[in-house]
Design a protein around this motif. Sequence first.
Motif, mmCIF file in Angstrom:
data_model
loop_
_atom_site.group_PDB
_atom_site.id
_atom_site.type_symbol
_atom_site.label_atom_id
_atom_site.label_comp_id
_atom_site.label_asym_id
_atom_site.label_seq_id
_atom_site.Cartn_x
_atom_site.Cartn_y
_atom_site.Cartn_z
ATOM 1 N N ASP A 151 -101.087 -1.372 17.459
ATOM 2 C CA ASP A 151 -101.838 -2.526 16.368
ATOM 3 C C ASP A 151 -100.275 -3.894 16.037
ATOM 4 O OD1 ASP A 151 -103.754 -1.473 15.431
ATOM 5 O OD2 ASP A 151 -103.366 -1.003 13.615
ATOM 6 N N ASP B 241 -105.887 -4.133 18.089
ATOM 7 C CA ASP B 241 -105.192 -2.932 18.354
ATOM 8 C C ASP B 241 -104.900 -3.435 19.968
ATOM 9 O OD1 ASP B 241 -108.785 -4.357 17.788
ATOM 10 O OD2 ASP B 241 -108.929 -2.658 18.488
ATOM 11 N N ARG C 148 -112.317 -3.438 15.387
ATOM 12 C CA ARG C 148 -112.215 -3.000 16.256
ATOM 13 C C ARG C 148 -112.004 -1.915 17.544
ATOM 14 N NH1 ARG C 148 -106.351 -1.593 14.516
ATOM 15 N NH2 ARG C 148 -107.043 -0.096 14.916
#
Length: 246
Positions: free
Chosen positions: A7, A16, A69
């Motif tokens: 991250d 990410d 994500r």
Amino acid sequence: MIEKMIDIPMHTGANDTFVCHPERGGPHPAVIFYMDAPGIREELFDMARRIAAVGYFVILPNLYYRSGRGALLTAEATVNESAEQKKMFGLMATISNGSIAEDTGHLLAWLAKQPEAGKGLAGSVGYCMSGPYAMVAAATYPARFGAAASLHGVPFVTDRPDSAHLMMGNITAEAYFGFGSIDFLTPKKDVDALSAALKQTKLKYELEMHENCNHGFVFPQRALYNKAAAERHWERLFALFRRTLG
């Protein structure tokens, strides 16, 4: 090969990011790999690994991190008129040349703190929607990039004030532009407009038309994949990085 998901802090959240680099022989020159419109997926991880395997510290950020994500789209995103393709267009609209410039600043700051990443000039490479982004990065941070490559990049020329073609004169990196000769998303008039803009600069570049290739010809899992041209693109990319990054 060392690989991991990291991250990376951004102004608008955590990105990410897939990171890979050789286990030995570092530090290695850094390369930022800007994803294409269908988003983060194993196909792109494999391409990042191929770059890393020849001696580079590669990061592949999720450009859709503001929307979620990981993989946000399925393979159906490349099917015309599909629900996934409509979702993809919506995600694409969340990114701009300005947001890419901002995000790249954070990526470069993170790279500067990594002992395995070289502190010399970095490279950028982008495909499809991110072809222009690779050039925007090099234009925004000219002192940080030694190489920038775009494959079937689109759109380079728009009527917006931040159009990528207007930034070409700011690039000091060596640049490569590869297009398919029958790419329905980059017709000749658009390539000609980009070429005209490039000729107005002092940029060291190559613009190459790959004969009988359509959009996405470098991607092994696409129906329009052209193996010979895809391998040629790797040859061009690695030669560019060797000349400019070491």
